[in-house]
Enzyme design. Structure first.
Site, short mmCIF file in Angstrom:
data_model
loop_
_atom_site.label_atom_id
_atom_site.label_comp_id
_atom_site.label_asym_id
_atom_site.label_seq_id
_atom_site.Cartn_x
_atom_site.Cartn_y
_atom_site.Cartn_z
CB THR A 29 33.67 -19.64 51.15
OG1 THR A 29 34.04 -19.42 49.47
CG2 THR A 29 32.25 -20.34 51.60
CB CYS A 33 36.62 -23.44 42.52
SG CYS A 33 36.27 -23.01 44.30
CB CYS A 37 35.34 -26.86 41.96
SG CYS A 37 35.91 -27.37 43.71
NE ARG A 40 25.40 -26.95 50.93
CZ ARG A 40 25.56 -26.79 52.36
NH1 ARG A 40 26.19 -26.10 53.05
NH2 ARG A 40 24.55 -26.71 52.54
NE ARG A 62 41.79 -17.72 52.15
CZ ARG A 62 40.05 -18.03 52.73
NH1 ARG A 62 40.29 -16.14 52.55
NH2 ARG A 62 39.37 -18.70 52.94
CB CYS A 64 39.77 -24.03 45.55
SG CYS A 64 38.50 -26.03 46.37
CB CYS A 67 39.38 -27.58 42.50
SG CYS A 67 39.07 -26.20 42.61
#
Length: 345
Positions: A29, A33, A37, A40, A62, A64, A67
């Site tokens: 992705t 995080c 967090c 999923r 990048r 999240c 969170c």
């Protein structure tokens, strides 16, 4: 940081007691995080761990939005989070100086610089450059022209953009759209070697057991480029790589056309400084580039190296001497190191 098995357990149990200890990033992705967090659960093989948000961002991830891993946890971190948010919102639209930030947050430039660097591992200027770098890469995929992407990202000139990002736009945009790539292969005692070039320089060097698989991988990586085999054009470059493998050419001086984040560029330059026949640890490379806590990010940069041998990521090992993982096979890494030690002696 804690041991990886402890960090992974914290992630799968959403343990907020580790939120100030590390962040985790998901390769599929591009997001990082907090351990707590509630998003999923990722697959373990897709997860990388970093001690700070800055390390994760410099590795190309990048934060999240769910969170908000960069959110305040202490007064100092809260201040830094506000500074980051200020830079995030303005870096592509205006030039942000240390004096500007000091005035905005009502503290001295010296204190701001020291607090920010202690928390993030980089200066506000370097952080702003990373923001522009990420914006430039995103803009290249959508902008009508490269010039449009440069100025939309907040860079003052093309030369400044390329210097800070190490990206050749023609090879980067839309999987190689507009690029012409030629390649050649040869068999060695370690399997096949594939060398590919654009008109600017070498864009890919790979090692593997199956020639057809390597060619298919090249097409997948540059799916929008015009790719064809050309033994004549690649003769000199391929011979250089083969002689290097044989120990006849310790130092390769090949032009490169590769894409990189600012952090990857720093790591790869440090790798090229490792003398032939010697090794360095991930921590030593992290220290050499001025980010002593970024050993894991260094490992990720090594794993993303597109030009085997030319950028000698095989010379980076774990503390204690373990050859560790290698994009082109752990046993091949050990063989390369043995070849180099023997040739040097």
């Amino acid at each position: 940081m804690p041991a990886e098995d402890i960090m992974w357990q914290a992630v799968i149990s959403n343990d907020n007691t580790y939120d100030r200890e590390f962040v985790y990033a998901v390769q599929s992705t591009g997001i990082f995080c907090r351990p707590s967090c509630k998003s999923r659960r990722p697959l373990r093989e897709n997860v990388a761990f970093f001690s700070t948000c800055a390390e994760a961002e410099q590795a190309g991830y990048r934060p999240c939005k769910r969170c908000t891993p960069k959110a305040a946890t202490t007064p100092q971190v809260g201040l830094v989070a506000q500074i980051c948010a200020y830079i995030d919102a303005r870096a592509t639209a205006e030039k942000i100086t240390l004096q500007t930030l000091a005035g905005e947050f009502h503290i001295s430039p010296y204190h701001l610089q020291r607090t920010f660097k202690a928390a993030m591992g980089i200066s506000p200027h370097q952080y702003a450059t990373a923001v522009r770098n990420n914006a430039f890469k995103d803009n290249l995929k959508e902008a009508t022209t490269v010039t449009e992407a440069i100025y939309n990202a907040g860079f003052e000139s093309a030369s400044t953009a390329y210097k800070n990002t190490a990206i050749q736009p023609a090879s980067y945009r839309k999987g190689g759209t507009g690029a012409t790539i030629r390649f050649s292969t040869a068999q060695t005692d370690m399997g096949y070697v594939l060398v590919a070039m654009t008109e600017r320089g070498v864009c890919s060097v790979g090692l593997g057991e199956d020639r057809n698989t390597m060619i298919a991988t090249l097409h997948d990586e540059f799916h929008a480029a015009e790719i064809s085999e050309d033994d004549d054009m690649l003769a000199d470059a391929l011979e250089t790589v083969l002689r290097h493998i044989a120990g006849d050419m310790p130092h390769m001086d090949l032009p490169l056309d590769i894409q990189a984040t600012a952090f990857q560029k720093r790591v790869w330059e440090a790798l090229r400084d490792i003398p032939y026949g010697e090794t360095r640890t991930y921590g030593e490379i992290a220290a050499a580039i001025g980010s002593p806590k970024a050993a894991r990010a260094v490992g990720n940069a090594c794993a993303s190296n597109p030009v085997a041998l030319v950028i000698p990521c095989h010379r980076v090992i774990k503390t204690g001497g373990d050859v560790n993982h290698y994009r082109w096979g752990k046993s091949r890494k050990a063989t390369l190191l043995d070849h180099e030690r023997s040739a040097k002696n």
